[in-house]
Each structure stands twice: as structure tokens, then as C-alpha cells.
Scaffold this active site. Structure first.
Site, PDB file in Angstrom:
ATOM      1  N   MET A   1     -24.165 -13.797   1.436  1.00 43.12           N
ATOM      2  CA  MET A   1     -24.061 -13.924   2.888  1.00 43.12           C
ATOM      3  C   MET A   1     -22.818 -13.219   3.435  1.00 43.12           C
ATOM      4  SD  MET A   1     -23.734 -17.337   5.238  1.00 43.12           S
ATOM      5  CE  MET A   1     -25.234 -18.103   4.641  1.00 43.12           C
TER       6      MET A   1
ATOM      7  N   ARG B   1     -48.983  -1.953  23.184  1.00 46.44           N
ATOM      8  CA  ARG B   1     -47.881  -2.914  23.211  1.00 46.44           C
ATOM      9  C   ARG B   1     -47.833  -3.429  24.646  1.00 46.44           C
ATOM     10  NH1 ARG B   1     -41.802  -1.415  21.245  1.00 46.44           N
ATOM     11  NH2 ARG B   1     -41.769  -0.424  23.310  1.00 46.44           N
TER      12      ARG B   1
ATOM     13  N   TYR C   1     -25.284 -13.820  -7.549  1.00 43.31           N
ATOM     14  CA  TYR C   1     -26.315 -14.855  -7.539  1.00 43.31           C
ATOM     15  C   TYR C   1     -27.519 -14.440  -8.370  1.00 43.31           C
ATOM     16  CZ  TYR C   1     -24.309 -17.588  -3.664  1.00 43.31           C
ATOM     17  OH  TYR C   1     -23.516 -18.381  -2.874  1.00 43.31           O
TER      18      TYR C   1
ATOM     19  N   LYS D   1     -30.573  -1.431  25.588  1.00 44.40           N
ATOM     20  CA  LYS D   1     -31.046  -2.760  25.187  1.00 44.40           C
ATOM     21  C   LYS D   1     -30.373  -3.196  23.893  1.00 44.40           C
ATOM     22  CE  LYS D   1     -35.009  -0.532  22.962  1.00 44.40           C
ATOM     23  NZ  LYS D   1     -36.416  -0.100  23.171  1.00 44.40           N
TER      24      LYS D   1
END
Ligand SMILES: *Cc1c(COP(=O)(O)O)cnc(C)c1O
Length: 406
Positions: free
Chosen positions: A343, A157, A283, A57
Site C-alpha cells: 500500500m 456512451r 507480501y 476533468k
């Protein structure tokens, strides 16, 4: 390092397709398919007697479903698990020429109105409710369609309960037209061998299976994911479903990881710069060295799955220094992240390295033989699974097999 040798070796060769070029790549993601195969072999030895399926998956946990599944098919794997039917259809196409009759199970069950799509692609849903069973039965018509029956044994679940199991055992009409191949459940705490939850779930699963044995005499049973395989033979049943261990991630908490790392992620050095003692980097101006510093700027950031949580310090005013931040391997040394991860870039402090050791254009290891995916996960406040599945699409991908590139 493998990937760096490759870099030299193929300098002029066209890589992957005509629009990308290794020299132009900001990052390189190298998947060692031989390591995946070796991990599959280890799991087979551990689960001897049971079939070892592969959970592929989420694009094989970020490694690439096609190359991974095809190599595992080569190794003798005949059963695969995906999360949803679109992944299943993609996998069916990727295996069409090498293993057209691969068993493909859809873990998230059957979606309303989607039965035709599952059937068209030969997918077996892991039916998680009587409603799903009814829809699959209707899709089968007078024919027969394969499925797993998924039971919940404590995780809450997905999966049916003991009441549903009793109904299925009592009424054959509920599964008429369904070829029940597998009865399965999933462990909540298999990473912790000492957790009593494991034995509780095992007991519930055994009882469910016994209650359904008469109704589905040919159905096989499956409980264990990677961690479950290492809980012992009682947990193996007929088929095991490892995922993360195939990819070299650790399925354990508080225990050494025996699996071979299969992923190396490298980012290019964009610049090396000197910073004065009064200055800050990144930043938010959160990082100050209080001394002259040499920094390397790397071409990977949170858009590439190098999580912002790997920033150092994580928050302004946080005095933990480098403690919680990421580390990279660069020019044979380990260097800490400096300031916030952006980013597309991150900054590392290479002040401790010999002058000239790092140059523009070099590659730094973010994940690989020196920096494990589980260490990165721990630093980011998560686990290896999330780091793998977050790796992003921007890396140039290289697959190694038989010691060479494929
Ligand atoms: C993801 C998943 C697995 C594989 O788990 P790993 O811990 O990666 O081995 C097995 N079974 C189910 C139901 C899953 O959701």
C-alpha cells in the site's frame, strides 16, 4: 533532474504550507506548467483555425485543476470542460480573478434537480437527452441559459440520437430559452488513425450538424479530443477538446508521442538492504532472487497510484521474471520492482547498481523523463490516462513555471 535540483535549492525554505516539509515528504509530484503550455501551443498549431479548449476533468487528470487551468488561461485558453458540476463550480472559483467569463462545459450533462446549481455557477451542461433539455429550458424561465447539445455518433456512451436531432430541428419550443453554443460528439477510436470507426462517426456528425444548422445557426461544432485533432482537418470543426495530450500523455496507439512530459513522480528511498540467496521479499513471499540481492525500499505504493499490477512477479509461480513488473529510475540506473507492491511501499532490486550508489533518503523516479507515464500504464495493463488520474494525494506537489517554482 529538475525536482532534484529543487530539493537542494530549497532545503530550508518552507514548502507549500507550514504543516508539510520537503525533508519529511515520502514522495514528490512535480508538475511542469511550461510543458503543459508548450503542449497547448502544439495543439493550437495542429488545429489552426479552430479554438483549442482544455479538458480539465478529474483534477486536470491528476495534475491539479487550479494551477493547470490558470496557466492555460494565461496562454489564451478561454473554454474548459469538466466532468460534473462540482468540478465546474470549483473551476469557476479558481478562475474568478483571472478569467471570470471562462466558458465551462459539463461533459456528464445535467443531473436531475441540479439546474439551479449549474446556473448559479455559470456552467453550461452538455445536454445528452431531451429530458435534460427540458429541465434546462425550465431553469431558464424567461431568460436564457447556455448549453451544448451532445449527440452520440456510435460510441453509445452519452448523447442524443438522430431522432432527437430531428425533433430539435422541427420544434423550436424544445430549446426555447437555451442558448445553444455548441453541437458536439465524441470519438470512440481516435487513438487509432486507421480505424474505420473514425470516418463513420465523422459522417454521422456532419449529417447531424447539417440537420440542425437552420435551427441553431450560431452554434459551433466540436468532435475531436486529443487523438481526433491528429486525424486531420476534417475532424477539427470550430472547437477541439484535448485532455491527455496537454498533460504529456500519449493519445495514440502504436505511434510515437510528440508531447512533452509534464509530470515527474519521485519516491524516497526508506532503506537499502541485503537479502540472502534463500530469502524472499515482500507480501506473499513471491519474489526470490536465488542469489544474494541488494534491495531498495521506496515510499510509494498502490495508495499512491503505483498500482499493485506493477508487482513482479504479478502472480506466485509466474516465471515471467521482471517482464511485466514496474521499473524505476534510481541513481542514474533503471531498476526493476521486486515482489508485490504494498500500500505504502515498494521494493526494487538494485543488485546491478554499484555498491553505495543508492542511499537512504535518495529519491527514485517512478514517472518522469526516463520512465514515461505510458510505459508505466502499459506495464500495469492499463494506459497513461489511468496512471495520471490515480496518482493520489500523498505526494508533496510542486509546480514549475518559467523554469522556477510557483
Ligand atoms: C475526456 C474527454 C475528452 C478529452 O479526451 P483526451 O483523449 O484526454 O484528449 C474530450 N471529450 C470528451 C467528451 C471527453 O469525455
Amino acid at each position: 533532474m529538475i525536482a532534484r535540483a529543487f530539493l537542494r535549492f530549497t532545503k530550508r525554505a518552507p514548502v507549500i504550507d507550514t504543516d508539510t516539509d520537503l525533508a519529511a515528504a515520502g514522495g514528490l509530484l512535480t508538475v511542469d506548467l511550461d510543458a503543459v503550455a508548450a503542449n497547448y501551443g502544439m495543439l493550437r498549431a495542429e488545429a489552426a483555425g479552430a479554438e483549442v479548449a482544455a479538458v480539465v476533468k478529474a483534477n486536470a487528470y491528476g495534475l491539479g485543476m487550479g494551477p493547470v487551468a490558470r496557466r492555460l488561461a494565461d496562454e489564451g485558453c478561454g473554454t474548459f470542460f469538466v466532468a460534473d458540476a462540482n468540478e465546474g463550480a470549483a473551476l469557476r472559483a479558481l478562475l474568478a480573478d483571472v478569467l471570470p467569463d471562462a466558458g465551462i462545459y459539463v461533459l456528464n450533462g445535467l443531473f436531475p434537480g441540479a439546474a439551479g446549481f449549474y446556473a448559479d455557477h455559470g456552467l453550461a451542461p452538455c445536454l445528452a437527452s431531451l429530458a435534460e433539455a427540458a429541465e434546462w429550458r425550465a431553469a431558464a424561465g424567461d431568460g436564457s441559459l447556455p448549453a451544448a447539445l451532445h449527440f452520440d455518433t456510435g460510441m453509445n456512451r452519452l448523447g442524443m440520437n438522430e431522432g432527437d436531432a430531428a425533433a430539435l430541428a422541427a420544434e423550436g419550443a424544445l430549446t426555447e430559452g437555451i442558448d445553444v453554443r455548441l453541437i458536439m460528439s465524441h470519438l470512440a477510436c481516435s487513438d487509432e488513425a486507421g480505424n474505420p470507426m473514425n470516418a463513420r462517426q465523422l459522417t454521422r456528425f456532419k449529417a447531424l450538424r447539417e440537420g440542425l444548422a437552420k435551427r441553431f445557426p450560431k452554434a459551433r461544432a466540436s468532435l475531436a479530443n486529443s487523438g481526433g485533432i491528429y486525424l486531420g482537418k476534417d475532424y477539427h470543426f470550430d472547437l477541439v477538446r484535448p485532455g491527455v495530450s496537454l498533460y504529456g500523455g500519449s493519445p495514440f496507439t502504436g505511434r510515437a508521442n510528440p508531447f512533452r512530459p509534464a509530470v515527474t513522480v519521485e519516491a524516497r528511498v526508506l532503506a537499502v538492504r541485503e537479502m540472502g540467496p534463500e530469502e524472499t521479499a515482500g507480501y506473499g513471499a513471491t519474489w526470490a532472487a536465488g542469489r544474494p540481492a541488494r534491495l531498495a525500499v521506496l515510499a510509494a505504493g498502490y495508495a499512491d497510484g503505483y498500482m499493485r499490477a506493477l508487482s513482479a512477479p504479478r502472480n506466485p509461480g509466474d516465471n515471467s521474471g521482471y517482464e511485466n513488473g514496474g521499473q524505476v529510475r534510481i541513481a542514474g540506473y533503471t531498476a526493476p520492482v521486486a515482489g508485490r507492491v504494498s500500500m505504502d511501499m515498494l521494493i526494487v532490486d538494485v543488485s546491478g547498481l554499484p555498491e553505495g550508489a543508492v542511499k537512504r533518503g535518495d529519491m527514485a523516479e517512478l514517472i518522469g523523463p526516463h520512465i514515461t507515464v505510458d510505459e508505466v500504464g502499459l506495464k500495469a495493463g492499463t494506459l497513461g490516462y489511468e496512471i495520471l488520474t490515480s496518482m493520489g494525494n500523498r505526494y508533496m506537489r510542486v509546480y514549475l513555471s518559467g523554469g522556477g517554482r510557483v
